[in-house]
Design an enzyme around this catalytic site. Structure first.
Site, PDB file in Angstrom:
ATOM      1  N   ARG A  42      94.958  48.162  51.411  1.00 43.05           N
ATOM      2  CA  ARG A  42      95.596  49.150  50.713  1.00 43.05           C
ATOM      3  C   ARG A  42      96.831  48.446  49.772  1.00 43.05           C
ATOM      4  O   ARG A  42      97.328  49.067  49.230  1.00 43.05           O
ATOM      5  CB  ARG A  42      96.460  50.027  51.573  1.00 43.05           C
ATOM      6  CG  ARG A  42      95.540  51.028  52.184  1.00 43.05           C
ATOM      7  CD  ARG A  42      96.216  52.384  52.911  1.00 43.05           C
ATOM      8  NE  ARG A  42      97.501  52.216  53.196  1.00 43.05           N
ATOM      9  CZ  ARG A  42      97.619  51.865  54.872  1.00 43.05           C
ATOM     10  NH1 ARG A  42      96.833  51.765  55.636  1.00 43.05           N
ATOM     11  NH2 ARG A  42      98.961  51.735  55.177  1.00 43.05           N
ATOM     12  N   ASN A  43      96.992  47.221  49.769  1.00 44.03           N
ATOM     13  CA  ASN A  43      97.579  46.228  48.992  1.00 44.03           C
ATOM     14  C   ASN A  43      97.174  46.567  47.434  1.00 44.03           C
ATOM     15  O   ASN A  43      95.779  46.498  47.307  1.00 44.03           O
ATOM     16  CB  ASN A  43      97.799  44.942  49.465  1.00 44.03           C
ATOM     17  CG  ASN A  43      98.961  44.355  48.746  1.00 44.03           C
ATOM     18  OD1 ASN A  43      99.016  44.152  47.205  1.00 44.03           O
ATOM     19  ND2 ASN A  43      99.657  43.692  49.684  1.00 44.03           N
ATOM     20  N   ARG A  44      97.940  46.935  46.550  1.00 44.77           N
ATOM     21  CA  ARG A  44      97.768  47.024  45.207  1.00 44.77           C
ATOM     22  C   ARG A  44      97.817  45.697  44.316  1.00 44.77           C
ATOM     23  O   ARG A  44      97.289  45.816  43.070  1.00 44.77           O
ATOM     24  CB  ARG A  44      98.461  47.995  44.371  1.00 44.77           C
ATOM     25  CG  ARG A  44      98.467  49.515  44.839  1.00 44.77           C
ATOM     26  CD  ARG A  44      99.164  50.126  46.023  1.00 44.77           C
ATOM     27  NE  ARG A  44     100.400  49.829  46.334  1.00 44.77           N
ATOM     28  CZ  ARG A  44     101.393  50.598  45.896  1.00 44.77           C
ATOM     29  NH1 ARG A  44     101.330  51.398  45.409  1.00 44.77           N
ATOM     30  NH2 ARG A  44     102.716  50.081  46.129  1.00 44.77           N
TER      31      ARG A  44
END
Length: 171
Positions: A42-44
């Site tokens: 979920r890290n962008r």
């Protein structure tokens, strides 16, 4: 990770022709387990840098690193080693941090235009351990974190805030 686990960071991924150096604080648990920068799903970071630098963020990890290097972007962290109780920057045990050798790295990058910190903890660590030892400094920039813990920032909002990174690469 267990209570107060010793965390040892990832190696620098910086080419000699690096123009923008992106610094995190210390990789999270998922990144350390995978031995990959920004491995949490979920890290962008990868979607954002793919957009800013013009590559597919779904590429294999080594291909993404090559794409960053080709664009002039290097990766490392301010903290090379620390004790941490979890994955968040707030979990780092104060006083246990050992900074990476960033002043020497920065001194050896003649084309470096910008050092950009991915999040407030990286910025604070840079100010504390690196800036006092810099002989000369490129532009320094604090950016909002791409971490899923920074959920208040949407990807479009992050894109706008991180635009100076793309601008530094274009000049």
């Amino acid at each position: 990770m267990s209570s107060d686990a010793l965390c040892i960071g990832l190696p620098a991924r910086v080419a000699v022709d690096c123009r923008v150096l992106v610094l995190g604080s210390m990789p999270g648990v998922a990144s350390l387990q995978e031995q990959q920068y920004y491995a949490h799903p979920r890290n962008r970071f990868w979607p954002l840098l793919g957009d800013l630098c013009g590559f597919d963020p779904a590429l294999a990890y080594e291909a993404r690193l090559r794409a960053l290097a080709d664009a002039g972007v290097g990766l490392w962290d301010v903290i090379g080693q620390c004790q941490r109780r979890g994955s968040l920057d707030a979990d780092i045990v104060r006083g246990s941090e050992v900074p990476n050798a960033l002043p020497a790295l920065i001194a050896g990058l003649p084309g470096l235009r910008l050092v950009a910190c991915n999040g407030g903890a990286a910025w604070q660590a840079l100010q504390r351990w690196v800036v006092p030892d810099l002989a000369a400094s490129p532009a320094l920039l604090a950016l909002p974190s791409t971490s899923p813990a920074n959920a208040a920032w949407s990807l479009p909002r992050l894109r706008q805030a991180w635009q100076p990174l793309a601008d530094a690469l274009a000049t």
